[in-house]
Scaffold this motif. Structure first.
Motif, short mmCIF file in Angstrom:
data_model
loop_
_atom_site.label_atom_id
_atom_site.label_comp_id
_atom_site.label_asym_id
_atom_site.label_seq_id
_atom_site.Cartn_x
_atom_site.Cartn_y
_atom_site.Cartn_z
N THR A 260 0.83 -1.21 0.00
CA THR A 260 0.00 0.00 0.00
C THR A 260 0.86 1.25 0.00
OG1 THR A 260 -1.78 -1.14 1.19
CG2 THR A 260 -1.81 1.26 1.23
N ARG A 261 1.89 1.27 0.81
CA ARG A 261 2.77 2.44 0.84
C ARG A 261 3.50 2.62 -0.48
NH1 ARG A 261 5.47 2.24 6.98
NH2 ARG A 261 3.54 2.79 8.09
N LEU A 262 3.91 1.52 -1.11
CA LEU A 262 4.55 1.61 -2.42
C LEU A 262 3.58 2.18 -3.45
CD1 LEU A 262 6.47 -1.80 -2.50
CD2 LEU A 262 7.51 0.49 -2.41
N ALA A 263 2.33 1.71 -3.40
CA ALA A 263 1.32 2.19 -4.34
C ALA A 263 1.03 3.67 -4.10
CB ALA A 263 0.04 1.37 -4.20
N LEU A 264 0.96 4.08 -2.84
CA LEU A 264 0.71 5.48 -2.52
C LEU A 264 1.82 6.37 -3.05
CD1 LEU A 264 -0.95 7.63 -1.05
CD2 LEU A 264 0.26 7.03 1.06
N ASP A 265 3.06 5.94 -2.87
CA ASP A 265 4.20 6.72 -3.39
C ASP A 265 4.12 6.85 -4.91
OD1 ASP A 265 5.19 7.06 -0.86
OD2 ASP A 265 6.68 5.45 -1.00
N ARG A 266 3.78 5.76 -5.59
CA ARG A 266 3.66 5.79 -7.05
C ARG A 266 2.52 6.71 -7.49
NH1 ARG A 266 5.63 1.87 -10.78
NH2 ARG A 266 7.28 0.60 -9.85
N LEU A 267 1.40 6.66 -6.77
CA LEU A 267 0.26 7.49 -7.14
C LEU A 267 0.61 8.97 -7.00
CD1 LEU A 267 -2.70 7.72 -7.96
CD2 LEU A 267 -3.31 7.60 -5.53
N ARG A 268 1.29 9.33 -5.95
CA ARG A 268 1.69 10.73 -5.77
C ARG A 268 2.58 11.20 -6.92
NH1 ARG A 268 2.74 9.92 0.71
NH2 ARG A 268 0.77 10.84 1.43
N ARG A 269 3.49 10.35 -7.36
CA ARG A 269 4.35 10.72 -8.49
C ARG A 269 3.56 10.77 -9.80
NH1 ARG A 269 7.81 6.88 -6.00
NH2 ARG A 269 7.49 5.41 -7.72
N ALA A 270 2.58 9.87 -9.92
CA ALA A 270 1.81 9.80 -11.16
C ALA A 270 0.85 10.96 -11.32
CB ALA A 270 1.02 8.49 -11.20
N LYS A 271 0.42 11.58 -10.23
CA LYS A 271 -0.55 12.66 -10.30
C LYS A 271 -0.07 13.78 -11.23
CE LYS A 271 -4.27 11.85 -7.78
NZ LYS A 271 -5.64 11.94 -8.36
N ALA A 272 1.18 14.16 -11.11
CA ALA A 272 1.71 15.25 -11.94
C ALA A 272 1.71 14.86 -13.41
CB ALA A 272 3.12 15.61 -11.49
N ARG A 273 2.07 13.59 -13.71
CA ARG A 273 2.08 13.14 -15.11
C ARG A 273 0.66 13.11 -15.68
NH1 ARG A 273 5.36 9.17 -12.83
NH2 ARG A 273 3.77 7.57 -13.22
N ARG A 274 -0.28 12.70 -14.88
CA ARG A 274 -1.66 12.60 -15.36
C ARG A 274 -2.27 13.98 -15.62
NH1 ARG A 274 -3.80 7.50 -11.58
NH2 ARG A 274 -2.14 6.08 -12.26
N GLU A 275 -1.81 15.00 -14.88
CA GLU A 275 -2.30 16.35 -15.12
C GLU A 275 -1.82 16.87 -16.48
OE1 GLU A 275 -1.02 18.61 -11.78
OE2 GLU A 275 -2.48 17.71 -10.39
N ALA A 276 -0.69 16.36 -16.96
CA ALA A 276 -0.17 16.78 -18.26
C ALA A 276 -0.61 15.85 -19.39
CB ALA A 276 1.37 16.83 -18.20
N TYR A 277 -1.42 14.87 -19.08
CA TYR A 277 -1.91 13.89 -20.05
C TYR A 277 -2.77 14.59 -21.10
CZ TYR A 277 -3.29 9.04 -21.24
OH TYR A 277 -3.48 7.82 -21.84
N VAL A 278 -2.66 14.16 -22.36
CA VAL A 278 -3.44 14.76 -23.44
C VAL A 278 -4.81 14.10 -23.49
CG1 VAL A 278 -3.56 15.26 -25.91
CG2 VAL A 278 -1.34 15.24 -24.74
N GLY A 279 -5.85 14.84 -23.09
CA GLY A 279 -7.20 14.28 -23.07
C GLY A 279 -7.49 13.57 -21.76
N PRO A 280 -8.66 12.94 -21.65
CA PRO A 280 -9.03 12.23 -20.42
C PRO A 280 -8.07 11.07 -20.12
CG PRO A 280 -10.95 12.56 -21.83
CD PRO A 280 -9.76 12.92 -22.65
N TRP A 281 -7.74 10.90 -18.84
CA TRP A 281 -6.96 9.75 -18.40
C TRP A 281 -7.93 8.73 -17.82
CZ3 TRP A 281 -6.19 6.52 -14.39
CH2 TRP A 281 -5.02 5.74 -14.39
#
Length: 320
Positions: free
Chosen positions: A67-88
Protein backbone atom coordinates in the motif's frame (compact mmCIF):
# COMPACT_ATOMS: atom_id res chain seq x y z
CA UNK A 1 10.61 -31.34 6.11
CA UNK A 2 13.81 -30.08 7.81
CA UNK A 3 13.40 -26.91 9.86
CA UNK A 4 15.77 -24.94 7.60
CA UNK A 5 13.85 -25.88 4.47
CA UNK A 6 10.55 -25.06 6.18
CA UNK A 7 11.94 -21.63 7.11
CA UNK A 8 12.64 -20.97 3.43
CA UNK A 9 9.30 -22.25 2.11
CA UNK A 10 6.97 -20.48 4.55
CA UNK A 11 7.91 -16.88 3.54
CA UNK A 12 7.26 -17.77 -0.12
CA UNK A 13 3.91 -19.32 0.82
CA UNK A 14 2.91 -16.24 2.84
CA UNK A 15 3.72 -14.01 -0.11
CA UNK A 16 1.88 -16.13 -2.67
CA UNK A 17 -1.15 -16.41 -0.40
CA UNK A 18 -1.37 -12.62 -0.30
CA UNK A 19 -0.34 -11.82 -3.87
CA UNK A 20 -3.92 -11.30 -5.13
CA UNK A 21 -4.74 -9.07 -2.17
CA UNK A 22 -1.67 -6.90 -2.76
CA UNK A 23 -2.38 -6.63 -6.47
CA UNK A 24 -6.05 -5.82 -5.81
CA UNK A 25 -5.16 -2.97 -3.46
CA UNK A 26 -2.42 -1.61 -5.74
CA UNK A 27 -4.60 -1.72 -8.88
CA UNK A 28 -7.49 0.11 -7.20
CA UNK A 29 -5.09 2.72 -5.85
CA UNK A 30 -3.19 3.22 -9.12
CA UNK A 31 -5.63 2.34 -11.90
CA UNK A 32 -2.78 0.66 -13.75
CA UNK A 33 -2.20 -3.07 -14.18
CA UNK A 34 1.44 -2.51 -15.06
CA UNK A 35 2.13 -0.32 -12.03
CA UNK A 36 0.25 -2.70 -9.73
CA UNK A 37 2.38 -5.60 -10.94
CA UNK A 38 5.51 -3.51 -10.33
CA UNK A 39 4.32 -2.78 -6.79
CA UNK A 40 3.86 -6.49 -6.09
CA UNK A 41 7.32 -7.24 -7.49
CA UNK A 42 8.92 -4.53 -5.34
CA UNK A 43 7.02 -5.80 -2.31
CA UNK A 44 8.51 -9.24 -2.97
CA UNK A 45 12.03 -7.80 -2.96
CA UNK A 46 11.41 -6.12 0.37
CA UNK A 47 9.79 -9.26 1.80
CA UNK A 48 12.78 -11.29 0.64
CA UNK A 49 15.18 -9.01 2.53
CA UNK A 50 13.26 -8.76 5.81
CA UNK A 51 13.97 -10.87 8.90
CA UNK A 52 10.81 -13.01 8.85
CA UNK A 53 11.24 -14.06 12.46
CA UNK A 54 10.48 -10.45 13.40
CA UNK A 55 7.18 -10.33 11.43
CA UNK A 56 4.26 -11.34 13.64
CA UNK A 57 1.56 -10.92 10.96
CA UNK A 58 2.80 -11.52 7.38
CA UNK A 59 -0.45 -10.35 5.78
CA UNK A 60 -0.44 -7.03 7.65
CA UNK A 61 3.22 -6.51 6.79
CA UNK A 62 2.71 -7.25 3.07
CA UNK A 63 -0.40 -5.09 2.79
CA UNK A 64 1.38 -2.24 4.53
CA UNK A 65 4.42 -2.46 2.25
CA UNK A 66 2.45 -2.76 -0.99
CA UNK A 67 0.00 0.00 0.00
CA UNK A 68 2.77 2.44 0.84
CA UNK A 69 4.55 1.61 -2.42
CA UNK A 70 1.32 2.19 -4.34
CA UNK A 71 0.71 5.48 -2.52
CA UNK A 72 4.20 6.72 -3.39
CA UNK A 73 3.66 5.79 -7.05
CA UNK A 74 0.26 7.49 -7.14
CA UNK A 75 1.69 10.73 -5.77
CA UNK A 76 4.35 10.72 -8.49
CA UNK A 77 1.81 9.80 -11.16
CA UNK A 78 -0.55 12.66 -10.30
CA UNK A 79 1.71 15.25 -11.94
CA UNK A 80 2.08 13.14 -15.11
CA UNK A 81 -1.66 12.60 -15.36
CA UNK A 82 -2.30 16.35 -15.12
CA UNK A 83 -0.17 16.78 -18.26
CA UNK A 84 -1.91 13.89 -20.05
CA UNK A 85 -3.44 14.76 -23.44
CA UNK A 86 -7.20 14.28 -23.07
CA UNK A 87 -9.03 12.23 -20.42
CA UNK A 88 -6.96 9.75 -18.40
CA UNK A 89 -8.79 6.44 -17.90
CA UNK A 90 -7.74 3.32 -15.98
CA UNK A 91 -5.87 0.51 -17.68
CA UNK A 92 -8.48 -2.20 -18.39
CA UNK A 93 -8.20 -5.30 -16.21
CA UNK A 94 -9.47 -8.56 -17.77
CA UNK A 95 -11.66 -10.38 -15.22
CA UNK A 96 -13.83 -13.45 -14.92
CA UNK A 97 -17.60 -12.99 -15.32
CA UNK A 98 -18.87 -11.73 -11.98
CA UNK A 99 -21.17 -13.66 -9.70
CA UNK A 100 -23.79 -12.38 -7.30
CA UNK A 101 -21.68 -13.02 -4.21
CA UNK A 102 -18.82 -11.01 -5.69
CA UNK A 103 -20.96 -8.08 -6.88
CA UNK A 104 -19.74 -5.72 -4.17
CA UNK A 105 -16.08 -6.42 -4.97
CA UNK A 106 -16.86 -6.02 -8.68
CA UNK A 107 -18.30 -2.56 -8.06
CA UNK A 108 -15.05 -1.46 -6.44
CA UNK A 109 -13.06 -2.26 -9.58
CA UNK A 110 -15.58 -1.09 -12.20
CA UNK A 111 -14.42 1.56 -14.67
CA UNK A 112 -17.15 3.89 -13.35
CA UNK A 113 -15.78 3.57 -9.81
CA UNK A 114 -12.13 3.80 -10.89
CA UNK A 115 -12.86 7.06 -12.72
CA UNK A 116 -14.42 8.53 -9.58
CA UNK A 117 -11.50 7.33 -7.43
CA UNK A 118 -9.20 9.33 -9.69
CA UNK A 119 -10.77 12.54 -8.29
CA UNK A 120 -9.79 11.74 -4.68
CA UNK A 121 -6.55 12.81 -3.05
CA UNK A 122 -3.97 10.00 -2.88
CA UNK A 123 -4.52 9.47 0.86
CA UNK A 124 -8.31 9.53 0.54
CA UNK A 125 -8.10 7.00 -2.28
CA UNK A 126 -6.01 4.59 -0.22
CA UNK A 127 -8.32 4.90 2.78
CA UNK A 128 -11.42 4.40 0.63
CA UNK A 129 -9.97 1.32 -1.10
CA UNK A 130 -8.85 -0.36 2.11
CA UNK A 131 -12.07 0.43 3.96
CA UNK A 132 -14.78 0.06 1.30
CA UNK A 133 -13.30 -2.57 -1.03
CA UNK A 134 -11.42 -4.74 1.48
CA UNK A 135 -13.18 -3.90 4.78
CA UNK A 136 -10.03 -3.15 6.75
CA UNK A 137 -10.66 -1.70 10.20
CA UNK A 138 -9.88 1.96 10.83
CA UNK A 139 -7.20 0.85 13.30
CA UNK A 140 -5.54 -1.34 10.67
CA UNK A 141 -5.64 1.46 8.06
CA UNK A 142 -4.15 3.86 10.59
CA UNK A 143 -1.29 1.42 11.09
CA UNK A 144 -0.73 1.03 7.35
CA UNK A 145 -0.57 4.80 6.79
CA UNK A 146 1.04 5.75 10.10
CA UNK A 147 -1.85 8.11 10.86
CA UNK A 148 -4.13 8.45 13.85
CA UNK A 149 -7.40 6.55 13.81
CA UNK A 150 -9.52 9.74 14.09
CA UNK A 151 -7.70 11.18 11.07
CA UNK A 152 -8.36 8.01 9.08
CA UNK A 153 -12.04 8.09 10.02
CA UNK A 154 -12.29 11.68 8.83
CA UNK A 155 -10.60 10.85 5.52
CA UNK A 156 -12.89 7.86 5.03
CA UNK A 157 -16.00 9.96 5.67
CA UNK A 158 -14.80 12.66 3.25
CA UNK A 159 -13.91 10.13 0.54
CA UNK A 160 -17.19 8.22 0.89
CA UNK A 161 -19.23 11.39 0.53
CA UNK A 162 -17.21 12.46 -2.50
CA UNK A 163 -17.70 9.11 -4.21
CA UNK A 164 -21.44 8.99 -3.50
CA UNK A 165 -21.95 12.43 -5.04
CA UNK A 166 -20.05 11.59 -8.22
CA UNK A 167 -20.61 7.90 -8.90
CA UNK A 168 -22.93 7.36 -11.90
CA UNK A 169 -26.05 5.29 -11.43
CA UNK A 170 -24.96 1.76 -12.21
CA UNK A 171 -27.04 -0.98 -13.84
CA UNK A 172 -26.13 -4.26 -12.14
CA UNK A 173 -28.11 -6.48 -14.52
CA UNK A 174 -25.27 -8.16 -16.39
CA UNK A 175 -27.51 -9.46 -19.18
CA UNK A 176 -28.83 -5.96 -19.93
CA UNK A 177 -25.33 -4.48 -19.95
CA UNK A 178 -24.01 -7.23 -22.20
CA UNK A 179 -26.87 -6.88 -24.66
CA UNK A 180 -26.42 -3.09 -24.80
CA UNK A 181 -22.66 -3.51 -25.28
CA UNK A 182 -23.19 -5.96 -28.15
CA UNK A 183 -25.68 -3.65 -29.87
CA UNK A 184 -23.35 -0.70 -29.38
CA UNK A 185 -20.37 -2.58 -30.79
CA UNK A 186 -22.31 -3.75 -33.85
CA UNK A 187 -23.52 -0.22 -34.52
CA UNK A 188 -19.98 1.17 -34.15
CA UNK A 189 -18.48 -1.40 -36.49
CA UNK A 190 -21.18 -0.58 -39.02
CA UNK A 191 -20.73 3.18 -38.63
CA UNK A 192 -24.51 3.08 -38.25
CA UNK A 193 -25.67 6.39 -36.76
CA UNK A 194 -29.32 5.33 -36.58
CA UNK A 195 -28.47 2.16 -34.68
CA UNK A 196 -26.25 4.16 -32.32
CA UNK A 197 -29.04 6.64 -31.64
CA UNK A 198 -31.33 3.72 -30.79
CA UNK A 199 -29.02 2.48 -28.04
CA UNK A 200 -27.70 5.79 -26.63
CA UNK A 201 -29.41 7.90 -23.98
CA UNK A 202 -30.07 11.50 -25.15
CA UNK A 203 -27.52 12.97 -22.71
CA UNK A 204 -24.90 10.25 -23.12
CA UNK A 205 -21.33 11.29 -22.34
CA UNK A 206 -18.25 9.89 -24.08
CA UNK A 207 -14.67 9.92 -22.79
CA UNK A 208 -11.79 8.76 -25.01
CA UNK A 209 -8.36 8.01 -23.56
CA UNK A 210 -6.02 8.26 -26.51
CA UNK A 211 -3.22 10.43 -25.06
CA UNK A 212 -3.14 12.58 -28.20
CA UNK A 213 -4.02 9.84 -30.68
CA UNK A 214 -5.46 11.16 -33.94
CA UNK A 215 -9.25 11.34 -33.84
CA UNK A 216 -9.51 11.02 -30.04
CA UNK A 217 -11.49 13.86 -28.48
CA UNK A 218 -9.46 15.77 -25.89
CA UNK A 219 -12.51 16.53 -23.75
CA UNK A 220 -15.75 14.69 -22.96
CA UNK A 221 -18.37 14.66 -25.73
CA UNK A 222 -22.02 14.88 -24.70
CA UNK A 223 -25.26 14.26 -26.55
CA UNK A 224 -26.41 11.24 -28.55
CA UNK A 225 -26.08 12.85 -31.99
CA UNK A 226 -22.58 14.26 -31.38
CA UNK A 227 -21.37 10.99 -29.87
CA UNK A 228 -22.84 8.81 -32.63
CA UNK A 229 -21.35 10.99 -35.37
CA UNK A 230 -17.92 10.95 -33.75
CA UNK A 231 -17.96 7.16 -33.37
CA UNK A 232 -19.22 6.54 -36.89
CA UNK A 233 -16.61 8.91 -38.32
CA UNK A 234 -13.85 7.16 -36.36
CA UNK A 235 -14.81 3.76 -37.77
CA UNK A 236 -15.20 5.04 -41.34
CA UNK A 237 -12.03 7.10 -41.61
CA UNK A 238 -9.63 5.52 -39.14
CA UNK A 239 -10.41 1.82 -38.69
CA UNK A 240 -12.32 0.73 -41.80
CA UNK A 241 -9.23 0.73 -44.05
CA UNK A 242 -7.61 -1.71 -41.57
CA UNK A 243 -10.57 -4.13 -41.49
CA UNK A 244 -12.15 -3.40 -38.13
CA UNK A 245 -13.63 -6.15 -35.99
CA UNK A 246 -14.87 -6.61 -32.47
CA UNK A 247 -15.48 -8.99 -29.59
CA UNK A 248 -16.84 -9.01 -26.06
CA UNK A 249 -14.45 -9.41 -23.12
CA UNK A 250 -15.06 -9.27 -19.39
CA UNK A 251 -13.20 -6.21 -18.12
CA UNK A 252 -13.20 -4.72 -14.62
CA UNK A 253 -16.04 -6.96 -13.56
CA UNK A 254 -18.40 -6.50 -16.49
CA UNK A 255 -18.85 -6.91 -20.26
CA UNK A 256 -16.78 -4.65 -22.49
CA UNK A 257 -16.30 -4.28 -26.24
CA UNK A 258 -12.89 -4.86 -27.78
CA UNK A 259 -12.42 -3.16 -31.15
CA UNK A 260 -9.67 -4.57 -33.34
CA UNK A 261 -7.97 -3.43 -36.53
CA UNK A 262 -5.88 -5.78 -38.65
CA UNK A 263 -6.47 -8.36 -35.91
CA UNK A 264 -4.97 -6.28 -33.10
CA UNK A 265 -6.86 -4.58 -30.25
CA UNK A 266 -7.04 -0.82 -30.74
CA UNK A 267 -9.64 0.09 -28.12
CA UNK A 268 -11.56 -1.26 -25.15
CA UNK A 269 -15.02 0.22 -24.69
CA UNK A 270 -16.96 0.10 -21.41
CA UNK A 271 -20.52 1.40 -21.16
CA UNK A 272 -22.80 2.19 -18.27
CA UNK A 273 -26.59 1.92 -18.50
CA UNK A 274 -29.30 4.33 -17.38
CA UNK A 275 -31.41 2.05 -15.14
CA UNK A 276 -34.58 3.95 -16.03
CA UNK A 277 -34.33 3.40 -19.80
CA UNK A 278 -31.71 0.64 -20.29
CA UNK A 279 -29.94 2.97 -22.72
CA UNK A 280 -26.22 3.76 -22.60
CA UNK A 281 -25.55 6.83 -20.46
CA UNK A 282 -21.73 6.74 -20.18
CA UNK A 283 -19.06 5.48 -22.58
CA UNK A 284 -15.39 5.10 -21.71
CA UNK A 285 -13.00 4.24 -24.54
CA UNK A 286 -9.42 3.26 -23.71
CA UNK A 287 -7.49 3.69 -26.97
CA UNK A 288 -4.02 4.40 -25.58
CA UNK A 289 -2.00 1.46 -26.93
CA UNK A 290 0.23 1.47 -23.84
CA UNK A 291 -2.81 0.37 -21.81
CA UNK A 292 -3.91 -2.52 -24.02
CA UNK A 293 -1.06 -4.94 -23.39
CA UNK A 294 -3.25 -7.18 -21.22
CA UNK A 295 -5.89 -7.60 -23.93
CA UNK A 296 -4.64 -10.85 -25.45
CA UNK A 297 -7.53 -11.97 -27.61
CA UNK A 298 -9.02 -14.51 -25.20
CA UNK A 299 -12.46 -12.99 -25.54
CA UNK A 300 -15.63 -14.30 -23.92
CA UNK A 301 -17.57 -13.99 -27.20
CA UNK A 302 -16.30 -13.53 -30.73
CA UNK A 303 -17.51 -12.43 -34.11
CA UNK A 304 -19.77 -9.48 -33.28
CA UNK A 305 -21.17 -8.45 -36.65
CA UNK A 306 -21.84 -4.93 -37.83
CA UNK A 307 -25.45 -3.84 -37.50
CA UNK A 308 -27.77 -4.40 -40.42
CA UNK A 309 -28.36 -1.53 -42.79
CA UNK A 310 -24.93 0.12 -42.48
CA UNK A 311 -22.44 -1.06 -45.07
CA UNK A 312 -22.44 1.54 -47.76
CA UNK A 313 -20.25 4.17 -46.16
CA UNK A 314 -17.72 1.69 -44.79
CA UNK A 315 -17.58 -0.36 -47.99
CA UNK A 316 -17.18 2.79 -50.08
CA UNK A 317 -14.28 3.88 -47.87
CA UNK A 318 -12.63 0.44 -48.22
CA UNK A 319 -12.98 0.51 -52.01
CA UNK A 320 -11.55 4.00 -52.39
Amino acid sequence: MPAAADAEVMPVAHFENNRDLMFGVAYRVLGSVTDAEDVVQEAWLRWHRVDHSMVADPQSFLVQVSTRLALDRLRRAKARREAYVGPWLPEPLPTQPDTEEHAEMTDSVSIAMMVVLETLTPLERVVFVLREAFEFSFADIAGVLDRSEPAVRQMARRARGHVRRRQPRFRHDRAVRKQATERFLAACLGADIKALLDVLAPEVTLWIDGNGRRGAAKSPVQGALKVSRMLAHGIQWVLAPLVAGGSILDVNGGPAAVITAAGLPVAVVVVDIDPATDRISHIWIIANQDKLGGIDGEYADVGIAASAGHGAAVEERQRS
